[in-house]
Design a protein around this motif. Structure first.
Motif, PDB file in Angstrom:
ATOM      1  N   SER A  38       0.685  -1.179  -0.054  1.00 11.77           N
ATOM      2  CA  SER A  38      -0.232  -0.128  -0.122  1.00 11.77           C
ATOM      3  C   SER A  38       0.974   1.307  -0.101  1.00 11.77           C
ATOM      4  O   SER A  38       0.519   2.394  -0.641  1.00 11.77           O
ATOM      5  N   SER A  39       2.102   1.275   0.577  1.00 13.71           N
ATOM      6  CA  SER A  39       3.015   2.457   0.596  1.00 13.71           C
ATOM      7  C   SER A  39       3.263   2.921  -0.667  1.00 13.71           C
ATOM      8  O   SER A  39       3.422   4.016  -1.083  1.00 13.71           O
ATOM      9  N   TYR A  40       3.677   1.897  -1.388  1.00 14.34           N
ATOM     10  CA  TYR A  40       4.113   2.059  -2.779  1.00 14.34           C
ATOM     11  C   TYR A  40       3.083   2.838  -3.727  1.00 14.34           C
ATOM     12  O   TYR A  40       3.272   3.529  -4.525  1.00 14.34           O
ATOM     13  N   LEU A  66      12.963   9.063 -10.101  1.00 13.66           N
ATOM     14  CA  LEU A  66      11.743   8.278  -9.753  1.00 13.66           C
ATOM     15  C   LEU A  66      12.434   6.969  -8.970  1.00 13.66           C
ATOM     16  O   LEU A  66      11.936   6.380  -7.996  1.00 13.66           O
ATOM     17  N   VAL A  67      13.338   6.111  -9.751  1.00 13.09           N
ATOM     18  CA  VAL A  67      14.120   4.879  -9.424  1.00 13.09           C
ATOM     19  C   VAL A  67      14.732   5.153  -8.078  1.00 13.09           C
ATOM     20  O   VAL A  67      14.467   4.353  -7.173  1.00 13.09           O
ATOM     21  N   VAL A  68      15.317   6.430  -7.918  1.00 13.63           N
ATOM     22  CA  VAL A  68      16.216   6.625  -6.745  1.00 13.63           C
ATOM     23  C   VAL A  68      15.136   6.722  -5.397  1.00 13.63           C
ATOM     24  O   VAL A  68      15.457   6.378  -4.361  1.00 13.63           O
ATOM     25  N   GLN A  73      12.437   4.637  -0.764  1.00 14.98           N
ATOM     26  CA  GLN A  73      11.295   4.096  -0.428  1.00 14.98           C
ATOM     27  C   GLN A  73      11.114   2.820   0.109  1.00 14.98           C
ATOM     28  O   GLN A  73      10.589   2.425   1.152  1.00 14.98           O
ATOM     29  N   PHE A  74      11.850   1.911  -0.586  1.00 14.08           N
ATOM     30  CA  PHE A  74      12.081   0.664  -0.151  1.00 14.08           C
ATOM     31  C   PHE A  74      12.605   0.442   1.287  1.00 14.08           C
ATOM     32  O   PHE A  74      12.175  -0.312   1.990  1.00 14.08           O
ATOM     33  N   VAL A  75      13.794   1.189   1.374  1.00 16.89           N
ATOM     34  CA  VAL A  75      14.394   1.345   2.776  1.00 16.89           C
ATOM     35  C   VAL A  75      13.369   1.957   4.005  1.00 16.89           C
ATOM     36  O   VAL A  75      13.098   1.388   4.974  1.00 16.89           O
ATOM     37  N   ASN A 120       9.676  11.525   4.209  1.00 16.53           N
ATOM     38  CA  ASN A 120       9.345  11.821   2.837  1.00 16.53           C
ATOM     39  C   ASN A 120       9.706  13.036   2.413  1.00 16.53           C
ATOM     40  O   ASN A 120      10.227  13.265   1.173  1.00 16.53           O
ATOM     41  N   PHE A 121       9.058  14.059   2.994  1.00 18.02           N
ATOM     42  CA  PHE A 121       9.423  15.381   2.631  1.00 18.02           C
ATOM     43  C   PHE A 121      10.889  15.780   2.458  1.00 18.02           C
ATOM     44  O   PHE A 121      11.181  16.245   1.385  1.00 18.02           O
TER      45      PHE A 121
END
Length: 138
Positions: A38-40, A66-68, A73-75, A120-121
């Motif tokens: 859900s986070s993705y 976006l990939v970075v 976000q993965f971590v 995230n910000f």
């Protein structure tokens, strides 16, 4: 800037939260996996909507960033998912204390969200700063 990001993140969080709730309640997916999926959904929405409107960037070259962002976000999601899991399973007295023990997974998601918003910000601001520098190079 943070206020606009917060508003768009709020919309992303709604996408995330609805997806999370459906995964937890309908498919009985464990909290860690449900939060990851859900986070993705949420962070991808936030990336595409805030890149142009908040950070005034976009166009050519944004896909590498976006990939970075997804790698970060993965971590981040791993860490926050683990914190949610710990909150639900290791500290159940919190939920009894505030009388929200009916659905502790949902409560844990709500508790963790503000911390996730700030990180995230900060990361997206840093990343878009790098993106802007790259765009300005001849």
């Amino acid at each position: 800037m943070f206020f606009s990001f917060t508003l768009l993140s709020g919309l992303g969080w709604v996408c995330d939260f609805v997806t999370f709730t459906l995964l937890v309640n309908l498919s009985n997916l464990e909290i860690f996996k449900a939060n990851f999926v859900s986070s993705y959904v949420g962070v991808t929405f936030v990336w595409f909507t805030s890149l142009k409107t908040v950070f005034k960037l976009g166009g050519k070259g944004s896909s590498i960033f976006l990939v970075v962002y997804w790698c970060f976000q993965f971590v981040s999601i791993l860490i926050y998912s683990q914190l949610m899991h710990m909150t639900v399973h290791e500290i159940p007295s919190i939920f009894q204390l505030v009388k929200i023990s009916q659905n502790p997974e949902i409560a844990a998601k709500i508790i963790i969200t503000p911390f996730n918003l700030v990180t995230n910000f900060i990361f997206m601001k840093f990343l878009t700063h790098l993106f802007a520098q790259k765009a300005l190079r001849p």
